[in-house]
Design a protein around this motif. Structure first.
Motif, PDB file in Angstrom:
ATOM      1  N   GLN A 258       0.823  -1.203   0.000  1.00 45.00           N
ATOM      2  CA  GLN A 258       0.000   0.000   0.000  1.00 45.00           C
ATOM      3  C   GLN A 258       0.859   1.257   0.000  1.00 45.00           C
ATOM      4  O   GLN A 258       0.555   2.238  -0.694  1.00 45.00           O
ATOM      5  CB  GLN A 258      -0.912  -0.009   1.219  1.00 45.00           C
ATOM      6  N   MET A 259       1.959   1.240   0.761  1.00 43.70           N
ATOM      7  CA  MET A 259       2.848   2.393   0.804  1.00 43.70           C
ATOM      8  C   MET A 259       3.503   2.628  -0.557  1.00 43.70           C
ATOM      9  O   MET A 259       3.633   3.773  -1.012  1.00 43.70           O
ATOM     10  CB  MET A 259       3.913   2.169   1.873  1.00 43.70           C
ATOM     11  N   ILE A 260       3.909   1.534  -1.217  1.00 44.00           N
ATOM     12  CA  ILE A 260       4.517   1.666  -2.548  1.00 44.00           C
ATOM     13  C   ILE A 260       3.491   2.202  -3.538  1.00 44.00           C
ATOM     14  O   ILE A 260       3.802   3.049  -4.393  1.00 44.00           O
ATOM     15  CB  ILE A 260       5.086   0.315  -3.007  1.00 44.00           C
ATOM     16  N   GLY A 261       2.231   1.724  -3.445  1.00 40.89           N
ATOM     17  CA  GLY A 261       1.184   2.216  -4.342  1.00 40.89           C
ATOM     18  C   GLY A 261       0.947   3.702  -4.167  1.00 40.89           C
ATOM     19  O   GLY A 261       0.772   4.442  -5.149  1.00 40.89           O
ATOM     20  N   ARG A 262       0.921   4.174  -2.927  1.00 38.09           N
ATOM     21  CA  ARG A 262       0.724   5.606  -2.684  1.00 38.09           C
ATOM     22  C   ARG A 262       1.903   6.419  -3.222  1.00 38.09           C
ATOM     23  O   ARG A 262       1.719   7.509  -3.789  1.00 38.09           O
ATOM     24  CB  ARG A 262       0.570   5.853  -1.192  1.00 38.09           C
ATOM     25  N   LEU A 263       3.099   5.869  -3.067  1.00 39.32           N
ATOM     26  CA  LEU A 263       4.280   6.577  -3.573  1.00 39.32           C
ATOM     27  C   LEU A 263       4.248   6.678  -5.093  1.00 39.32           C
ATOM     28  O   LEU A 263       4.556   7.730  -5.669  1.00 39.32           O
ATOM     29  CB  LEU A 263       5.542   5.854  -3.113  1.00 39.32           C
ATOM     30  N   VAL A 264       3.854   5.601  -5.742  1.00 38.82           N
ATOM     31  CA  VAL A 264       3.784   5.611  -7.210  1.00 38.82           C
ATOM     32  C   VAL A 264       2.711   6.569  -7.683  1.00 38.82           C
ATOM     33  O   VAL A 264       2.913   7.333  -8.643  1.00 38.82           O
ATOM     34  CB  VAL A 264       3.523   4.182  -7.738  1.00 38.82           C
ATOM     35  N   ARG A 265       1.547   6.583  -7.021  1.00 42.32           N
ATOM     36  CA  ARG A 265       0.488   7.530  -7.414  1.00 42.32           C
ATOM     37  C   ARG A 265       0.938   8.957  -7.190  1.00 42.32           C
ATOM     38  O   ARG A 265       0.610   9.854  -7.973  1.00 42.32           O
ATOM     39  CB  ARG A 265      -0.792   7.236  -6.608  1.00 42.32           C
ATOM     40  N   GLY A 266       1.693   9.205  -6.099  1.00 43.97           N
ATOM     41  CA  GLY A 266       2.176  10.554  -5.851  1.00 43.97           C
ATOM     42  C   GLY A 266       3.165  11.010  -6.901  1.00 43.97           C
ATOM     43  O   GLY A 266       3.121  12.164  -7.352  1.00 43.97           O
ATOM     44  N   LEU A 267       4.047  10.111  -7.324  1.00 43.41           N
ATOM     45  CA  LEU A 267       5.003  10.480  -8.353  1.00 43.41           C
ATOM     46  C   LEU A 267       4.333  10.655  -9.710  1.00 43.41           C
ATOM     47  O   LEU A 267       4.715  11.532 -10.506  1.00 43.41           O
ATOM     48  CB  LEU A 267       6.093   9.396  -8.461  1.00 43.41           C
ATOM     49  N   ALA A 268       3.314   9.802  -9.972  1.00 45.67           N
ATOM     50  CA  ALA A 268       2.612   9.911 -11.246  1.00 45.67           C
ATOM     51  C   ALA A 268       1.748  11.161 -11.310  1.00 45.67           C
ATOM     52  O   ALA A 268       1.541  11.745 -12.381  1.00 45.67           O
ATOM     53  CB  ALA A 268       1.737   8.674 -11.469  1.00 45.67           C
ATOM     54  N   GLY A 269       1.223  11.562 -10.127  1.00 48.81           N
ATOM     55  CA  GLY A 269       0.386  12.763 -10.112  1.00 48.81           C
ATOM     56  C   GLY A 269       1.184  14.031 -10.145  1.00 48.81           C
ATOM     57  O   GLY A 269       0.706  15.086 -10.527  1.00 48.81           O
TER      58      GLY A 269
END
Length: 269
Positions: A258-269
């Motif tokens: 979940q932490m990795i998913g949030r990090l990826v969404r933050g970088l993509a956004g």
């Protein structure tokens, strides 16, 4: 699988333990403690947790890579015993028809999730145990358990079980080879012949075990198998156990996917 193939597989697992790598040079006690911690943490997850278990694959992958253990060989061994895990969890979808949400707007049967959790836990624990044997040797594990304070009788029984496994398989190969030489085509392949083979194998192993035990008593055996090797705990062993324990704690109490998913969404956004 034939007796020859099974014997060769177990023998190869034993031969891998005599390589000289950074993992092989670790004290057996350190590797036993780290593996026990790994197993305890993995099985402590709830039955509906699957994604949280995926980061734990990093541990057997690193141990296998640093120990120069063939990944395909370990994978084949895990697959060979996987029917036991399938049999344990295959009925979960029938007895657990509930629904579990695995993501926003995504829900699946709770039985299938628990079944997947059983398979993942099984793969993790069995691969860790195989890698422990492949990087330590079974006698080395027994020495480590004895140095950790386990009773000598228990450790001796484990060691004899492992040693006599090879003796049993050798006797079985002799009996089966003799049967094949006296048979033609499908003759000698029925249940009646199989029962006779099992009986003959039992009698041979009992007689050989009595001879071996008598020879051990004649050589001074008093319930504990002596060892000439004396391992000492080094700073590298303590660092290994500490690093492994910290990694297990982070993966257990932090939802890493979940932490990795949030990090990826933050970088993509």
């Amino acid at each position: 699988m034939s007796f020859e193939a099974a014997y060769s597989g177990i023998g190869r697992l034993d031969r891998l333990s005599y390589r000289d790598t950074v993992v092989h040079r670790l004290d057996p006690r350190a590797k036993v403690i780290a593996t026990l911690l790994f197993v305890v943490v993995v099985v402590s997850f709830p039955r509906y947790e699957v994604l949280s278990l995926l980061p734990f694959f990093l541990f057997p992958v690193l141990i296998g890579a640093l120990g120069d253990i063939p990944a395909g060989f370990i994978a084949k061994k895990v697959l060979a015993v996987s029917p036991f895990a399938v049999f344990v969890g295959i009925f979960n979808p029938l007895f657990d028809p509930g629904v579990v949400a695995i993501g926003p707007g995504v829900a699946v049967s709770a039985g299938w999730v628990s079944f997947a959790s059983i398979l993942v836990k099984f793969a993790l624990t069995i691969s860790a145990a195989l890698l422990l044997i492949a990087t330590t040797s079974f006698p080395g594990i027994c020495r480590g358990l004895r140095r950790l304070g386990l009773p000598a009788l228990f450790v001796s029984q484990l060691l004899f079980l492992y040693r006599y496994l090879f003796v049993l398989m050798e006797e079985a190969m002799r009996v089966v080879r003799a049967r094949d030489m006296r048979s033609f085509g499908t003759r000698g392949a029925g249940a009646r012949v199989f029962v006779r083979i099992v009986g003959t194998l039992f009698l041979r192993t009992v007689e050989r075990a009595e001879r071996i035990y008598g020879a051990m008593l004649a050589r001074g055996f008093r319930g504990e198998v002596p060892s000439m090797r004396r391992e000492t705990l080094r700073p590298s062993d303590a660092v290994f156990v500490l690093a492994a324990g910290c990694f297990f704690a982070v993966c257990r109490f932090v939802h890493v996917p979940q932490m990795i998913g949030r990090l990826v969404r933050g970088l993509a956004g």
